[in-house]
Scaffold this motif. Sequence first.
Motif, PDB file in Angstrom:
ATOM      1  N   PRO A 191       0.288   2.500  14.117  1.00 53.54           N
ATOM      2  CA  PRO A 191       1.730   2.765  14.198  1.00 53.54           C
ATOM      3  C   PRO A 191       2.542   1.978  13.155  1.00 53.54           C
ATOM      4  N   GLU A 248       7.776  -4.560  14.761  1.00 56.96           N
ATOM      5  CA  GLU A 248       7.561  -5.681  15.674  1.00 56.96           C
ATOM      6  C   GLU A 248       6.064  -5.906  15.820  1.00 56.96           C
ATOM      7  N   ASP A 278      -1.399  -8.165  17.175  1.00 54.80           N
ATOM      8  CA  ASP A 278      -2.483  -7.413  17.799  1.00 54.80           C
ATOM      9  C   ASP A 278      -3.048  -6.407  16.787  1.00 54.80           C
ATOM     10  N   GLU A 312       8.586   6.347   2.103  1.00 52.08           N
ATOM     11  CA  GLU A 312       8.616   7.742   1.645  1.00 52.08           C
ATOM     12  C   GLU A 312      10.039   8.311   1.700  1.00 52.08           C
ATOM     13  N   TYR A 345      19.246  -4.443  16.658  1.00 51.12           N
ATOM     14  CA  TYR A 345      19.916  -3.255  17.189  1.00 51.12           C
ATOM     15  C   TYR A 345      21.320  -3.114  16.587  1.00 51.12           C
ATOM     16  N   GLU A 380       5.039   3.523   6.014  1.00 52.24           N
ATOM     17  CA  GLU A 380       4.851   4.631   5.058  1.00 52.24           C
ATOM     18  C   GLU A 380       6.017   5.609   5.120  1.00 52.24           C
ATOM     19  N   THR A 381       6.435   5.943   6.342  1.00 49.67           N
ATOM     20  CA  THR A 381       7.542   6.897   6.491  1.00 49.67           C
ATOM     21  C   THR A 381       8.805   6.344   5.844  1.00 49.67           C
ATOM     22  N   PHE A 382       9.065   5.074   6.108  1.00 47.39           N
ATOM     23  CA  PHE A 382      10.290   4.456   5.591  1.00 47.39           C
ATOM     24  C   PHE A 382      10.298   4.463   4.060  1.00 47.39           C
ATOM     25  N   ARG A 435       1.575   1.122  10.176  1.00 48.13           N
ATOM     26  CA  ARG A 435       1.390   1.804   8.902  1.00 48.13           C
ATOM     27  C   ARG A 435       2.260   3.065   8.840  1.00 48.13           C
ATOM     28  N   THR A 436       2.264   3.839   9.956  1.00 52.45           N
ATOM     29  CA  THR A 436       3.053   5.076   9.989  1.00 52.45           C
ATOM     30  C   THR A 436       4.534   4.766   9.773  1.00 52.45           C
ATOM     31  N   ARG A 437       5.022   3.733  10.447  1.00 49.59           N
ATOM     32  CA  ARG A 437       6.443   3.385  10.312  1.00 49.59           C
ATOM     33  C   ARG A 437       6.767   3.004   8.871  1.00 49.59           C
ATOM     34  N   SER A 446      -4.494  -3.705  17.191  1.00 44.47           N
ATOM     35  CA  SER A 446      -4.306  -2.299  17.553  1.00 44.47           C
ATOM     36  C   SER A 446      -2.939  -1.767  17.109  1.00 44.47           C
ATOM     37  N   GLU A 447      -2.067  -2.650  16.628  1.00 45.08           N
ATOM     38  CA  GLU A 447      -0.748  -2.175  16.174  1.00 45.08           C
ATOM     39  C   GLU A 447      -0.819  -1.554  14.792  1.00 45.08           C
ATOM     40  N   GLU A 464       0.827  -1.219   0.000  1.00 43.75           N
ATOM     41  CA  GLU A 464       0.000   0.000   0.000  1.00 43.75           C
ATOM     42  C   GLU A 464       0.854   1.259   0.000  1.00 43.75           C
ATOM     43  N   LEU A 488      14.486  -0.470   8.568  1.00 43.21           N
ATOM     44  CA  LEU A 488      13.361  -0.189   9.469  1.00 43.21           C
ATOM     45  C   LEU A 488      13.054  -1.460  10.250  1.00 43.21           C
TER      46      LEU A 488
END
Lengths: 383, 263
Positions: free
Chosen positions: A365, A355, A359, A375, A337, A371-373, A367-369, A361-362, A254, A352
């Motif tokens: 966040p 984890e 769940d 982008e 790490y 998409e940012t990566f 999606r944000t991680r 509910s994850e 996406e 990136l």
Amino acid sequence: MEIMHKLASHLKTRLVELNRAKQQGRKIVGYTPGGYLPEELILASGAIPICLIRGGDHSVVELTGAYLCRWIDTFCRAQIGYAVSGDDPYYSIVDLLAIPITDNHIRAISDITDHSTDIEVFPFGVPHMKEESTFSYYLHGITRLKAKLEALTGTEITKPKLREAISLCNRERELFREISLMRKSGPVPISSRDFVALNHASFLADKEVMVEILESLYKELKGRIALPDGHPRILLTGSTLAMGDSRVLDLIDEAGGEVVIEEFAEGIRPYWENVNPDGDLMKALAECYFMQRVPPAWFRPGNERRDFLIKLAKDFNVDGVIWYQLMYRESYKTESYYFPDKLKRDTGLRMLTVESDYDPSEMGPLRTRIETFIETIRGKRHG
Amino acid sequence: MIVAGVDIGAATAKAVILSDDKVLSSSVIPTGYSVVMAAEAVTKEALLRSGLSMSQLEYIVSTGYGRRAVSFANKALTEIICHAAGVSSLMPQARTIVDIGGQDSKVIGLDADGNVSNFVMNDKCAAGTGRFLEVMAGVLGVEISEMGAISLLGKEPCQITSTCTVFAESEMVSLRAEGKSRENILAGINKALVHRIAIMGQSVGFREKVAFTGGVAKNIGIRKALEDGIGLKIWVPEEPQIIGALGAAILAKTELASLTQIR
């Protein structure tokens, strides 16, 4: 793709087929993913191998809360949930569950299934270092498994039978390898979702049907001219990519990224090496499944896997690495790490880490991680 | 050209209207239960303040966790990308952004061009976020706006070991029962929150200049604790809460410019 439909319909009737085979007296042997179980032995004994690869569902993970400490890997907790609840028909159908114990998380599947279900469990250990003594130890484990399978099926695993099974499995690995290599550079003829679907299907499908499907797919793909797309090319790696856990792949898709190569401890069948069909076949199996296998993050030292990831990133011409680990798989957490520095040094690429505990509910966040990566990679490429 | 950035966060919705390089107006409202309604309301309020109408906006970028619910936006970008753009426009020397919002906190690394080079975000838990402070303010009977100033009076910060909001709340109750002063408890809360951010940000690294954004950056106690915690001076923009929306508006301008070029 018509071939994918053919595969889907084979899988749809697979359980019925397995039940029928079982009624006719064939044994069904389940095993946990991780690439340390030579399917050849199961096939040569006349039994049917089934890899338990389902995941992605949080409700079964929650089920295990009563008898497991929370910090067991999410995928392993899910397996225990399926086994104990009887929710997964593949778990209910197996006559034996063979478990190569790769780490403490997989061990929990073995212990709890043994304790809480009627499924017979056959565990054997997988050492975390590669040397002469550990090779013998692993060889000893699969030799015990061979005897167990012979006792279960009443069939002797003869050399010709084993060689036949090896040749079938070698062909399967070869085809996966050839198809995967088509994604090395330029336009990609097969999406990662389809490639992963094929991989997952191969854990459940009839081996001969699977090889047939891969043969025709390989021919079809070779003739296909894929369109250039310019999407950022991603190496997706991590602990487990289970069947039904498509969230990360979907989100990368996406966001406009294209996964061109996957590397996982569990969920992607190791297809880089073949078993030598000559000489001592048991030793050849141990050689391929233990010594040549690119080890997961819990092996030590960890440089073999890290070097392999660097090689994949270069060979497949990727623009970035996404590291997908499941909650509480501490070996992956630790490596995630340390690895980015080496990656940056050797390739200039960024990584990136995401984890999951399966769940829902994850989702935000995650999606944000992603998409940012994607982008930032795009921004970098366009200068 | 007139563009807008709309940032729909978990706690508040923000909008910034930009005419070329000049900020015409901005607005901040609580998000409430409907992100769709909040997006419309906050944009309308900002438009009202600048005397413009919706049809005069040439390009709109939405951001924040509710970015996909902003139906009238031309493009949705993540808050990490937008914070980077917002901070870089005001402070080009910034190399690290600490953003603490209502529901999440982030540490963002920037390269020399002001682009995102690395980032970390907290997980689904509220520890280390504005929500954590809100709950603690409730327990201690302090207004959120007063929290920072009061905490600066605490010379012996209490030790708060729980990073979990729920556990910290009960820890608060016992500290109160022990007769610890509100000032010292608040100073302890700041320390605990910053400690968490410092650990989280380790993989990105804190490099100067460090910008501090998000609603929590208005809290003077947290600012001080952050400087002590990471051992670096921090820079806080005049209105730290609207940096995401500002960045979104700046990126809207860039998008529009590249579109016009193509035409």
